[in-house]
Motif scaffolding. Structure first.
Motif, short mmCIF file in Angstrom:
data_model
loop_
_atom_site.label_atom_id
_atom_site.label_comp_id
_atom_site.label_asym_id
_atom_site.label_seq_id
_atom_site.Cartn_x
_atom_site.Cartn_y
_atom_site.Cartn_z
N ALA B 271 1.19 -1.10 -0.06
CA ALA B 271 -0.29 -0.30 -0.15
C ALA B 271 0.78 1.53 -0.16
O ALA B 271 2.32 1.09 0.42
CB ALA B 271 -0.22 -0.09 1.06
N PRO B 272 0.44 2.29 -0.79
CA PRO B 272 1.45 3.47 -0.41
C PRO B 272 0.87 4.13 0.90
O PRO B 272 -0.26 4.58 1.36
CB PRO B 272 0.50 4.84 -1.15
N SER B 273 2.25 4.52 1.50
CA SER B 273 2.50 5.73 2.53
C SER B 273 3.30 6.12 2.58
O SER B 273 4.22 6.84 1.27
CB SER B 273 3.02 5.11 3.75
N PHE B 274 3.91 6.71 3.40
CA PHE B 274 4.86 8.14 3.62
C PHE B 274 5.75 8.57 4.98
O PHE B 274 4.88 7.83 5.59
CB PHE B 274 3.77 9.52 3.12
N ASN B 275 6.52 8.64 4.61
CA ASN B 275 7.38 8.76 5.97
C ASN B 275 7.28 10.65 5.86
O ASN B 275 6.88 11.35 4.59
CB ASN B 275 8.82 8.73 5.30
N VAL B 276 7.03 11.09 7.53
CA VAL B 276 6.79 12.20 7.62
C VAL B 276 8.26 12.61 8.06
O VAL B 276 8.38 12.44 8.53
CB VAL B 276 5.68 12.52 8.20
N VAL B 277 8.92 14.37 6.88
CA VAL B 277 10.16 14.26 7.01
C VAL B 277 9.75 16.22 7.60
O VAL B 277 8.83 17.04 6.94
CB VAL B 277 10.98 14.51 6.21
N GLY B 278 10.56 17.32 8.73
CA GLY B 278 10.24 18.24 8.90
C GLY B 278 12.17 18.69 9.19
O GLY B 278 12.98 17.53 9.64
N GLU B 279 12.28 20.21 8.49
CA GLU B 279 14.30 20.40 9.69
C GLU B 279 13.65 21.37 9.40
O GLU B 279 12.99 22.58 9.21
CB GLU B 279 14.48 20.52 8.28
N LEU B 280 14.84 21.96 10.33
CA LEU B 280 14.91 23.33 11.50
C LEU B 280 16.54 23.93 10.25
O LEU B 280 17.74 22.39 10.61
CB LEU B 280 15.00 23.13 12.88
N LYS B 281 16.65 24.59 8.85
CA LYS B 281 18.10 24.31 8.70
C LYS B 281 19.24 25.22 9.59
O LYS B 281 18.93 25.23 10.91
CB LYS B 281 17.94 25.72 7.78
N GLY B 282 20.01 24.52 9.04
CA GLY B 282 21.60 24.97 10.31
C GLY B 282 21.94 25.87 9.63
O GLY B 282 21.86 26.55 8.50
N SER B 283 22.34 26.70 10.59
CA SER B 283 22.87 28.08 10.61
C SER B 283 23.99 28.48 10.18
O SER B 283 25.03 28.99 9.80
CB SER B 283 23.31 28.57 12.23
N GLU B 284 24.69 27.49 10.12
CA GLU B 284 26.41 27.41 9.47
C GLU B 284 26.43 25.98 8.38
O GLU B 284 27.47 26.50 7.49
CB GLU B 284 27.36 26.49 10.66
N PRO B 329 20.54 25.21 15.74
CA PRO B 329 21.59 24.12 14.89
C PRO B 329 22.56 24.67 14.10
O PRO B 329 21.94 25.46 13.34
CB PRO B 329 21.00 22.80 14.94
N LYS B 330 23.68 24.86 14.29
CA LYS B 330 24.96 24.67 13.45
C LYS B 330 24.49 23.92 11.67
O LYS B 330 24.45 24.74 10.68
CB LYS B 330 25.93 24.62 13.20
N ASN B 331 23.80 22.86 11.88
CA ASN B 331 23.94 21.59 11.15
C ASN B 331 22.51 21.76 10.97
O ASN B 331 21.32 21.97 12.26
CB ASN B 331 24.32 20.03 11.25
#
Lengths: 479, 479
Positions: B271-284, B329-331
């Motif tokens: 069956a079709p499904s998903f990972n759910v992904v979100g991020e806080l961009k790194g500053s450096e 976060p830096k990364n």
């Protein structure tokens, strides 16, 4: 201490040592390594036995289900004494006896009620009388409410308190990782709240329940009127934390709302009761005593599972684990089920009085009265040499989650034994869940996890084993 | 490493030092003390925020109460994906997206039944089909039972297995303090039990539930038929531990008793499904990624609270704690709700495939999939330099009960990222209660304690903060 020395030696070696261990040092180190192996094996046996043949969980089920809450002076407390004596005999302690003691006999009476009107609705409020509080008049008390967040704030009320119900709404500081610290920061409101404002002419006191969370259960506990004249005694009740939050909100909208509460508690004449005591005679120093104990009484609302049924069954399981593993203590190991910790500490005081009268020599005492959750460590109240000694056992205890070996009080029931030659130790399991149930109807058997309870028994047996073997006593402690 | 050096210096000083720190050492030490103070303050802020303004508990209540169990391919799993995406957006991550992935779609069908006759009575047996098992014939299976205690014993059955239901009754070794070790010692029976005796001609498999205690709930979990021919596939079910004990006893009295069971499960097309992904961009280093995650799917019996609802809400709370405290976060910090950990690991594999395809550089990953109980520590899978580095943070983490910084696997969902330059870390809370609920109808929201959950979020934020700041990466790691 030993650990630091070994680490230092290793460090020196790795840097190209400029000091070498002497031959005598090496011999001592070898002997101590051999002893450490024996200790580590015996400790492992305690844990193996507790986790596979432990009895504490079924003992606790029996105590909580067949007797239940057992407030000092109640018929349930009397049944618990019989239960405890019988069980100690079944475990096969060398001798078992009862220490008579008169205890306070406070009774709750009919279920308390409280309510107030707000925006045309009647809000029912879950409350319960605090231990030793007087009753309200039969028709209850109705009065306006004045909210404070601490005893200090209450002290400043002056005339404003007159004719009012003072509502102590100081909450736990949830930032404190150890919840007992948060309790310590609030419990003064419960204990001294009524005395503080009774003399200012307040007519009653409502205290936010001592708990971290927001729930619908009033958490009871002891209070006292201190030195104030009897005519200033006013009734005091705990209110659930959710009802406290609501009341606080509603008071902002209507500062003149009238709060009603009624309770029928009373303090009857002191009642006869007992500490239950049993011991395993020491093989080398039968005249030197180590105590392990908890308190047999509990509050009346729940079934006293975590407070302190777990401490009771763990203390007895310590003796069971020694016997089952064929380890006879050098000093006498005495299991004590103290009576009346919750409202009076009479059992602990009587135990100590008798110990003095009989010229008994105590070398150490271990108390379990912080719940039956997963092991974290011990608090230690001892002279510097024994404190350092107990902390040096970290390597032996850490594999079982016992990382915290901190300086601190041993516990209420063993506190009268305090003396520079007596090492007092408190068992300190994880504290996160404890105040969810503490003194409330929710302190029941189903909140206790079998493995956590058994790990606690084995943790306690382990430290007692080490105390028995290594503690400096008045004979060996040089100034 | 740093700590050991400081301790060594202190030791040398106390013995009368024969080597002195250079000026450069002193300057480094001073700088590192200042940094340690900043780190300790930021970590304290994570804990304060989690314990007073944490969101994870209410998020978990929502997930478990309004969606419930969410097995891969189910309508509930689809709802959980929508829920997760929406929530990440609400928390204000810089970007949120779904990673499509096809997942296995096994369904349980009608409630399983099992019983046998013993001494004239019918004993009903609580069972549940294992994930990926085939159904029994519609009329069920009735056969004699042969009991074994391990896969090895089953392999030796030979002809004796023919026509029989093989009953795997190997129990957890309760002597093991970490219950995951006990699980590891038994789970082979569940996973490979059917394949092992299917090829010997057995007609079905009943496996003792993977739990420490004695309870009435069958605990499900994944199984596989491996390489055996499809005609040797036989149905496999879990039996509650109490029913397993009883069956074992009854078999001793009547080795010929006939056991009946019926289950209607089936494997539908992927069956079709998903990972759910979100991020806080790194500053450096926005191109360098640190993952924090758990798995969004769960078994179908309970509501998937501890496995792994807690890991999901804690992972998102990590990002919330960074934002709330103004720590960027830096990364890049990437929150991943992996799909299909329980029966397939398809989400984790797809995440890794895409990372490779897109030439993403991962420097670390943290997984929470060991329950939401009180913090104990982390397991670390890293190159020796980063392993030592992470272990050097003990002083900063120990005040929060995080004493265990042990070498070990990071977790199933992050395992495909394994690489000498990627530090994999598993959050390891206390394990005592975990297998009471694991994969059973009892894994529900009420078993989660709010403070324990929040302490976990803060623990995870703290180690990620340190990883972000200090990890050696392929740029800084010298051979």
């Amino acid at each position: 201490m030993k650990k630091i020395t070994l680490l230092a030696l290793a460090t020196l070696a790795s840097l190209g040592a400029c000091q070498r261990p002497t031959t005598q040092d090496a011999a001592t180190a070898k002997k101590s390594t051999a002893e450490e192996k024996i200790d580590s094996t015996n400790i492992k046996h305690f844990f193996n036995t507790a986790l596979t043949e432990g009895k504490s969980y079924e003992w606790l089920r029996d105590l909580t289900s067949n007797i239940g809450g057992r407030l000092s002076g109640s018929p349930e407390a009397a049944k618990a004494v019989v239960w405890g004596e019988q069980l100690m005999k079944e475990v096969g302690l060398d001798s078992v006896w009862l220490q008579p003691v008169m205890v306070p006999h406070w009774v709750r009476g009919a279920k308390e009620t409280a309510h107030y009107e707000f925006k045309g609705s009647t809000i029912d409020v879950p409350i319960c009388a605090l231990g030793f509080s007087i009753a309200t008049p039969k028709e209850g008390i109705t009065a306006e409410v004045i909210e404070v967040n601490s005893l200090d704030e209450a002290k400043q009320l002056g005339e404003k308190a007159k004719g009012k119900i003072v509502f102590y709404n100081g909450a736990f500081d949830n930032k404190l990782i150890n919840t007992f610290q948060a309790y310590g920061g609030c419990v003064g409101q419960r204990f001294a709240g009524a005395a503080t404002v009774g003399k200012l002419g307040a007519v009653g006191v409502i205290v936010r329940s001592m708990t971290n969370g927001i729930d619908d259960y009033p958490h009871t506990g002891s209070m006292g009127y201190g030195e104030i004249p009897e005519e200033n005694y006013i009734p005091a009740a705990a209110i659930s934390s959710r009802a406290a939050e609501n009341l606080s909100t509603h008071l902002k909208e209507n500062p003149n709302l009238k709060f009603y509460f009624k309770q029928s508690c009373q303090t009857l004449p002191d009642a006869p009761s007992f500490n239950v005591v049993g011991e395993l005679k020491g093989s080398e120093h039968p005249d030197k005593i180590m105590v392990v104990g908890g308190h047999l009484d509990s509050w009346d609302l729940g079934d006293g599972a975590h407070d302190d049924g777990t401490g009771i069954v763990q203390s007895l399981e310590v003796a069971y684990l020694f016997k089952k593993n064929g380890i006879r203590p050098k000093n006498t190991l005495r299991v004590v089920f103290f009576m009346n910790e919750e409202n009076g500490l009479r059992g602990a005081k009587e135990y100590h009085r008798l110990a003095k009268e009989n010229n008994e020599v105590h070398i150490g005492a271990l108390e379990s009265d912080a719940g039956g959750h997963t092991p974290r460590g011990f608090s230690i109240d001892a002279n510097p040499k024994n404190l350092q000694l107990v902390q040096s056992w970290k390597k032996l205890l850490a594999p079982y989650g016992l990382h915290d070996l901190v300086k601190g009080g041993g516990g209420a029931d063993i506190s009268p034994l305090k003396d520079e030659h007596v090492t007092l130790v408190g068992y300190r399991p994880d504290s996160q869940r404890y105040f969810d149930y503490h003194h409330a109807v929710t302190d029941t058997f189903d909140k206790v996890n079998k493995r956590e309870l058994e790990l606690g028994s084995a943790s306690m047996a382990s430290i007692l084993y080490l105390m028995d073997k290594y503690l400096y006593t008045s004979d060996t402690l040089k100034p």
